[in-house]
Design a protein around this motif. Structure first.
Motif, PDB file in Angstrom:
ATOM      1  N   THR A  27       3.076   1.837  -1.905  1.00 38.21           N
ATOM      2  CA  THR A  27       4.405   1.503  -2.429  1.00 38.21           C
ATOM      3  C   THR A  27       4.272   1.004  -3.861  1.00 38.21           C
ATOM      4  OG1 THR A  27       5.271   0.991  -0.240  1.00 38.21           O
ATOM      5  CG2 THR A  27       6.460   0.068  -2.115  1.00 38.21           C
ATOM      6  N   ASP A  85       0.810  -1.221   0.000  1.00 40.74           N
ATOM      7  CA  ASP A  85       0.000   0.000   0.000  1.00 40.74           C
ATOM      8  C   ASP A  85       0.840   1.267   0.000  1.00 40.74           C
ATOM      9  OD1 ASP A  85      -2.527  -1.327   0.005  1.00 40.74           O
ATOM     10  OD2 ASP A  85      -2.082  -1.930   2.070  1.00 40.74           O
ATOM     11  N   ASP A  98       8.758  -0.701   6.924  1.00 36.53           N
ATOM     12  CA  ASP A  98       8.882  -1.625   5.786  1.00 36.53           C
ATOM     13  C   ASP A  98      10.347  -1.966   5.519  1.00 36.53           C
ATOM     14  OD1 ASP A  98       6.114  -1.360   5.328  1.00 36.53           O
ATOM     15  OD2 ASP A  98       6.438   0.364   3.998  1.00 36.53           O
TER      16      ASP A  98
HETATM   17 MG   LIG Z   1       2.545   1.015   2.791  1.00 36.64          MG
END
Ligand SMILES: [Mg+2]
Length: 267
Positions: free
Chosen positions: A86, A84, A201
């Motif tokens: 990305t 999301d 992330d």
């Molecule tokens: Mg994300």
């Protein structure tokens, strides 16, 4: 509401007027959460600059792949990417919520993911298909839940994202940290790039850290950005915001507004 109308309301010079028009909110002052989500979502959807930053990120990612394609690796190479904001663009969901005067909530989010209707981030699909053509496996490591699996795969397959299958989709199970999922990939692969819009992330060092610590950590990782870490812009949501609330997810919009205003540096 038409997009042109939204933009007019945002730039009409008064925060009270557009909020009254859109949500019947009788507040007479600016509302950082509701108005901020609207403003940043418009930027994500309508600015050439947002698209340029995405293309820039994936152009750099391609350079890194080209540099590393000749390197000998004891294991097959892999990219670990968030989903999301990305590679998939959820701004339509954010716009929908903002126009209702609402922020994220689990029920509306799952309705959205089940629609499998998120668009691709500019440059994301082309880059991942290029990496795949060089023999690099793509692992999608996301904090979407197990309930989102079918919709997520459907959305990825719709665009022919490489490796869009159950083996390469690592959803959140019990914890939001991606460290364990990263280790499971590294058992059989060498990760050559990590991609995300949230520092979590890229490194577990950022998980549940307060805003000041996150800034210091980012400074410490300065040479990794554009190198082994590829970062996408997301001003709408993320741990940059929840860190300011000290990860208290039960704050009211008014309490969030107070925190955000108190977080600003002014003169
Ligand atoms: Mg994300």
């Amino acid at each position: 509401m038409k997009k042109s109308a939204i933009i007019f309301l945002l730039f009409s010079g008064s925060c009270a007027a557009p909020r009254l028009s859109v949500t019947n909110n009788t507040s007479s002052s600016c509302d950082p959460i509701a108005d901020g989500k609207l403003f940043t979502t418009v930027w994500q959807q309508r600015s050439a600059e947002y698209r340029a930053l995405c293309y820039q990120a994936f152009n750099i990612a391609k350079l890194r792949i080209d540099e590393r394609s000749g390197e000998i690796s004891p294991k097959p190479k892999a990219i670990m990417t968030d989903i999301d904001e990305t590679i998939l663009n959820n701004s339509s969901y954010q716009a929908h919520q903002a126009l209702l005067g609402k922020d994220y909530d689990d029920v509306s989010w799952q309705t959205w993911t089940n629609m499998a209707n998120a668009d691709t981030m500019p440059g994301a699909l082309h880059f991942l298909q290029y990496a795949s053509s060089k023999g690099i496996e793509i692992f999608y490591v996301t904090n979407r839940n197990e309930a989102d699996r079918e919709g997520t795969l459907k959305n990825l397959k719709k665009f022919n994202f490489p490796n869009s299958d159950n083996d390469h989709l690592l959803l959140k199970q019990n914890i939001s940290s991606k460290e364990e999922r990263k280790k499971s990939i590294e058992e059989n692969h060498s990760i050559v790039l990590l991609m995300g819009d949230n520092m979590n992330d890229l490194s577990s060092f950022f998980v549940k850290k307060d805003a000041g610590e996150r800034i210091k950590l980012a400074d410490g990782f300065a040479s990794d950005f554009g190198n082994r870490f590829i970062v996408l812009p997301n001003p709408v949501y993320g741990d940059w915001e929840t860190a300011l609330y000290h990860y208290n997810y039960s704050l009211t919009p008014a309490q969030k507004d107070s925190v955000l205003e108190a977080s600003l540096y002014s003169y």
